[in-house]
Design an enzyme around this catalytic site. Structure first.
Site, PDB file in Angstrom:
ATOM      1  N   ASP A 191     -31.690 -34.367 -58.674  1.00  0.00           N
ATOM      2  CA  ASP A 191     -32.506 -35.496 -59.127  1.00  0.00           C
ATOM      3  C   ASP A 191     -31.657 -36.336 -60.071  1.00  0.00           C
ATOM      4  O   ASP A 191     -30.451 -36.133 -60.204  1.00  0.00           O
ATOM      5  CB  ASP A 191     -33.804 -35.008 -59.793  1.00  0.00           C
ATOM      6  CG  ASP A 191     -33.533 -33.980 -60.882  1.00  0.00           C
ATOM      7  OD1 ASP A 191     -32.631 -34.227 -61.714  1.00  0.00           O
ATOM      8  OD2 ASP A 191     -34.215 -32.934 -60.895  1.00  0.00           O
ATOM      9  N   ASP A 230     -30.309 -26.520 -59.016  1.00  0.00           N
ATOM     10  CA  ASP A 230     -30.472 -25.126 -59.429  1.00  0.00           C
ATOM     11  C   ASP A 230     -30.406 -24.284 -58.166  1.00  0.00           C
ATOM     12  O   ASP A 230     -31.424 -24.064 -57.499  1.00  0.00           O
ATOM     13  CB  ASP A 230     -31.800 -24.924 -60.158  1.00  0.00           C
ATOM     14  CG  ASP A 230     -31.952 -25.866 -61.348  1.00  0.00           C
ATOM     15  OD1 ASP A 230     -30.941 -26.069 -62.045  1.00  0.00           O
ATOM     16  OD2 ASP A 230     -33.058 -26.398 -61.553  1.00  0.00           O
ATOM     17  N   ASP A 284     -32.386 -25.478 -53.474  1.00  0.00           N
ATOM     18  CA  ASP A 284     -32.485 -26.002 -54.833  1.00  0.00           C
ATOM     19  C   ASP A 284     -33.837 -25.570 -55.374  1.00  0.00           C
ATOM     20  O   ASP A 284     -34.888 -25.993 -54.889  1.00  0.00           O
ATOM     21  CB  ASP A 284     -32.368 -27.527 -54.824  1.00  0.00           C
ATOM     22  CG  ASP A 284     -32.647 -28.136 -56.186  1.00  0.00           C
ATOM     23  OD1 ASP A 284     -32.407 -27.443 -57.201  1.00  0.00           O
ATOM     24  OD2 ASP A 284     -33.129 -29.285 -56.244  1.00  0.00           O
ATOM     25  N   ASP A 300     -36.407 -26.825 -52.257  1.00  0.00           N
ATOM     26  CA  ASP A 300     -35.807 -27.597 -51.172  1.00  0.00           C
ATOM     27  C   ASP A 300     -34.712 -26.796 -50.488  1.00  0.00           C
ATOM     28  O   ASP A 300     -33.826 -26.232 -51.142  1.00  0.00           O
ATOM     29  CB  ASP A 300     -35.205 -28.897 -51.721  1.00  0.00           C
ATOM     30  CG  ASP A 300     -36.268 -29.834 -52.267  1.00  0.00           C
ATOM     31  OD1 ASP A 300     -37.360 -29.857 -51.692  1.00  0.00           O
ATOM     32  OD2 ASP A 300     -35.991 -30.524 -53.268  1.00  0.00           O
ATOM     33  N   GLY A 311     -56.688 -32.006 -11.520  1.00  0.00           N
ATOM     34  CA  GLY A 311     -58.112 -31.761 -11.738  1.00  0.00           C
ATOM     35  C   GLY A 311     -58.877 -31.585 -10.437  1.00  0.00           C
ATOM     36  O   GLY A 311     -58.433 -30.931  -9.492  1.00  0.00           O
ATOM     37  N   SER A 371     -52.352 -26.289 -12.791  1.00  0.00           N
ATOM     38  CA  SER A 371     -53.477 -27.096 -13.237  1.00  0.00           C
ATOM     39  C   SER A 371     -54.642 -27.046 -12.235  1.00  0.00           C
ATOM     40  O   SER A 371     -55.057 -25.967 -11.827  1.00  0.00           O
ATOM     41  CB  SER A 371     -53.011 -28.533 -13.494  1.00  0.00           C
ATOM     42  OG  SER A 371     -53.922 -29.214 -14.323  1.00  0.00           O
ATOM     43  N   ASP A 390     -50.674 -26.125 -19.886  1.00  0.00           N
ATOM     44  CA  ASP A 390     -50.602 -26.691 -18.549  1.00  0.00           C
ATOM     45  C   ASP A 390     -49.190 -27.227 -18.306  1.00  0.00           C
ATOM     46  O   ASP A 390     -48.688 -28.058 -19.060  1.00  0.00           O
ATOM     47  CB  ASP A 390     -51.630 -27.821 -18.455  1.00  0.00           C
ATOM     48  CG  ASP A 390     -51.787 -28.371 -17.055  1.00  0.00           C
ATOM     49  OD1 ASP A 390     -50.864 -28.213 -16.232  1.00  0.00           O
ATOM     50  OD2 ASP A 390     -52.829 -28.988 -16.786  1.00  0.00           O
TER      51      ASP A 390
END
Length: 812
Positions: A33, A39, A89, A97, A326, A356, A643
């Site tokens: 930052d 860290d 970090d 992070d 369908g 399907s 599907d």
């Protein structure tokens, strides 16, 4: 190492090694930052050695953190051991992070020598991570592995934990007992400490563990405050301390009062797997093909007017493949099969595949074990009645209450219920009379004498979130005998689909699903993600794909990169996360809110070190994750099956397995637009994967005015199937009601089938047709087959001649 090979899988014996990883330092890590340096800490994950993550201490406010920490892992050298080293970090306010992740194949670490690696974290900067690896042998009994050179099954132990419900101390009534074995397939179980009636007053839970991982049981009672170095509230038992095959008692104290008694039993699981490892077809299917060949030989002799019976090696293997769509696909398939039946060609077919909506017709037909030997007028009339009936009753309060009860019952059985199951129940209500109790394995009755083609239904395994279908997809086929994922060469019995497995062993058997739940799975287009919808709409995902995908770079240098074409399995990779905003967008775009998750029958398997070289795996690997073994399906808890039609609206993959040796494919495309899209997309896919498939060469005339049937072949290549492609077109049917029989003026209206336009009755979301629309579509599909009779017969003659020629060449 010793190996004993058998059909499909074989055994290897491997002694374990000890890997030491010394995390030394990182350099030039940028500011996290505006006020301070990062860290940093490093997280280590080697999922082939443990389920747990290890981590270094955090070095605060430093661009050049130094750790000098060593971690040890006991590994098996015959699996693909890829370690993830993630530089984080630490942030006390927001989520920690992940800055960079290095993926390193520790199989490249030499025995007895230290390998020091400096991983460059930014090609444009000077950030790097320095780590030292050392591998050494350790005295230990060799581990017996079972493998098909793609998946590896390791030795497994089972821990059973039992409590006597009648002996629970009163002060523990109503509390929860949490049992945890982190390095196990189940990880955690919870038991309520209530003195309720259970069989024999004994309640038990099981954990399945990789034996060499040396797991331990942690038992604790909820709402009991544990104090360091206090014996109360928690208990830890290393599984190695237990005698195999012997029951042992331990006591868990929650207070100075009477303890809870636990009975522990450890045993070694059998080496025999409940999963078939191998890329060949199963013995039952081979037996079926032998019986079916006799039916086919008689049918070919009759239809081709042959003067002798064909020998088995002369008989071409013919398959039908269909698309989704369908109600349109279901209706059209009935017409297709009726046309083949009237030409006496249905008995020439060995396989029929569906995706399907076409699976709705297939599953209905196979309720009758003799369906193809009978007049199809009866099932067609049943379909006509169900397609034309009003569907509103499927959404009545009574039916919704029924669906709720069915889903609750399914959940109690141990299934993961979802919208996919609800959709399957809707399909059953709309297209079936009453509750359909048939199951996939029941279809075996239709194959016992080879009296019908063998049905194969297709689904696609995808990632629930974070990956599009372009990023990750795997073909999953369902037959009456087996369910399997083609890429891994792993199959389970069809009646076991949905049950729980670990490392190839069946750990919890669930009742076999009714067929309607599979229909919902095979046709669940609602599982599509926003990213997939974008791709389907514009056939390009470049912008959003690049914007949301993690940046992955190879770290092996130019020489290794030159080898990538022949061996994509490089030593190390760098992953730069997409970032908070990119991850948020990706999750939104790739999430499948209405998917169907199922217990993963590959759970626990590890990936063989040579998996990238196996021809079976290579034939079906086609995404970036295939080079990241820790992210493949065996490492996931569930399968996310959807599907397959919205990626490629076709069901070719089961027929393109080289083990099936299909000679002729009758391809029926029931799409309203893009009449050649299914074969063109399949050809493109197969070209990339080096799978045998003929060239799709189309003239401008073909594209503008498709005929009822088009033939695609690669002449002179017997391993490439001939494709007879039947698009759904309304061509000569306009003038002819049957081949050679012209329509009268009064009948011309019946030949005008509205396949296009905004008001076509055949759009995907329309589940109800009037009787005229049903009959027109049915008759059109039937006519298109019958009008192609000579083309089909000539293809059969050519295939027989090719089989005879190949056999003569072989014997010579």
């Amino acid at each position: 190492m010793a190996g004993v090979r058998s059909a499909g899988s074989y055994q290897e014996e491997v002694a374990p090694n000890l890997l030491s990883v010394r995390v030394i330092r990182a350099r030039n890590i940028p500011w996290a930052d505006w006020t301070s340096n990062a860290d940093c800490y490093v997280c280590l994950w080697l999922p082939t050695a443990t389920n747990e993550h290890s981590r270094t201490k955090t070095i605060a406010n430093s661009s050049n953190p130094v750790w000098e920490e060593t971690f040890q892992f006991k590994i098996c050298g015959n699996v693909k051991n890829v370690m993830h080293l993630t530089l984080h970090d630490e942030d006390t306010i927001s989520q920690n992070d992940a800055l960079y992740t290095v993926l390193f194949d520790v199989g490249n670490v030499p025995i007895g020598k230290a390998l020091r690696k400096t991983f460059l974290l930014n090609s444009k900067g000077k950030e790097d991570l320095e780590v030292e690896f050392k591998m050494q042998t350790i005295p230990s009994r060799p581990e017996k592995l079972l493998t098909n050179s793609v998946l590896v099954s390791r030795e497994v132990s089972c821990l059973e934990v039992c409590i006597d419900k009648q002996k629970i101390p009163e002060h523990l009534h109503g509390k929860g007992l949490v049992l945890t074995v982190k390095n196990s397939g189940q990880k955690t179980h919870k038991m309520m400490l209530n003195p309720v009636d259970v069989p024999n007053h004994i309640e038990s839970r099981c954990f399945h563990c990789i034996k060499k991982w040396e797991p331990e049981l942690i038992a604790n009672i909820e709402d009991v405050i544990t104090i360091k170095d206090s014996p109360y509230g928690t208990l830890t038992v290393p599984l190695q301390s237990l005698s195999v095959g012997k029951e042992e008692k331990v006591e868990l104290y929650a207070s100075p009062a009477k303890p809870l008694e636990l009975k522990l039993s450890a045993k070694d699981c059998t080496q025999k797997l409940d999963i078939r490892l191998g890329f060949d077809i199963c013995s039952e299917e081979k037996n079926f093909l032998h019986k079916r060949s006799k039916v086919i030989a008689a049918a070919l002799k009759k239809v081709l007017k042959l003067d002798r019976d064909l020998k088995e090696h002369e008989i071409p293997l013919i398959a039908i493949t269909t698309t989704g769509g369908g109600t349109r696909a279901m209706t059209s398939l009935y017409g297709t099969l009726s046309g083949l039946k009237k030409l006496n060609l249905l008995d020439c077919v060995s396989y029929i595949t569906g995706a399907s909506g076409s699976t709705w017709a297939i599953t209905k037909l196979y309720e009758d074990a003799e369906w193809s030997q009978k007049d199809l007028a009866v099932p067609i009339e049943d379909a006509r009645r169900n397609v034309t009936k009003n569907k509103s009753s499927a959404f009545s309060l009574d039916r919704l209450s029924f669906y709720r009860d069915e889903l609750n019952k399914r959940a109690e059985q141990g299934y993961k219920t979802s919208f996919t199951d609800f959709w399957g129940l809707l399909i059953e209500s709309m297209f079936h009379d009453g509750v359909n109790e048939t199951k996939l394995s029941d279809q075996q009755k239709a194959l016992v004498r080879g009296q019908n083609p063998l049905p194969l239904c297709l689904a696609m395994n995808v990632k629930h979130i974070e990956n599009t279908t372009v990023d990750f997809k795997e073909w999953c086929e369902f037959s009456p005998y087996e369910v399997g994922l083609l890429k891994y060469g792993a199959f389970i019995r069809s009646e076991q689909f949905g049950s729980e497995f670990f490392m190839g062993r069946l750990t919890k058997r669930l009742p076999e699903s009714r067929i309607c739940y599979l229909q919902g799975l095979w046709s669940n287009i609602f599982s599509i993600s926003l990213m997939d919808a974008w791709y389907a709409a514009v056939s390009s995902d470049n912008f959003w794909h690049r914007f949301t995908r993690d940046n992955i770079q190879d770290l092996d240098g130019e020489e290794a990169l030159r080898k990538k074409r022949t061996s994509p399995n490089l030593t190390s990779r760098l992953v730069k996360p997409a970032g908070l905003f990119g991850n948020t967008v990706r999750e939104m775009l790739t999430n499948r809110p209405i998917d169907g998750e199922h217990h993963n029958f590959l759970k626990g398997f590890q990936i063989h070190k040579d998996y990238c070289q196996h021809k079976g795996f290579v034939a079906w690997e086609d995404t970036q994750l295939d080079n990241c073994p820790n992210q493949l399906t065996p490492s996931t808890e569930e399968l996310c099956l959807v599907d397959s039609a919205y990626y490629i609206n076709a069901s070719f993959p089961p027929l393109l397995r080289k083990e099936r040796k299909v000679d002729i494919i009758l391809s029926f495309d029931y799409g309203l637009t893009g009449q050649f899209q299914s074969v063109e997309q399949t050809h493109s896919y197969c070209t990339q994967q080096d799978i045998s498939f003929p060239k799709i060469e189309l003239s401008k005339k073909d594209l503008e005015n498709p005929k009822e049937c088009h033939v695609f072949t690669n002449s002179g290549k017997p391993d490439v199937p001939v494709i007879l492609h039947f698009p759904l077109v309304n061509d000569t049917f306009r003038e002819f009601k049957a081949p050679g029989v012209k329509r009268s003026p009064e009948e011309m209206e019946d030949g005008v089938v509205p396949l296009s336009g905004m008001f076509t009755p055949y759009n995907l979301l329309n589940l109800t047709y009037n009787e005229q629309s049903f009959n027109q579509l049915l008759n059109l599909a039937e006519y298109n087959v019958q009008n192609s009779e000579e083309l089909i017969l000539q293809t059969l003659r050519d295939a027989i001649a090719q089989k005879q020629k190949s056999w003569t060449g072989t014997t010579d």
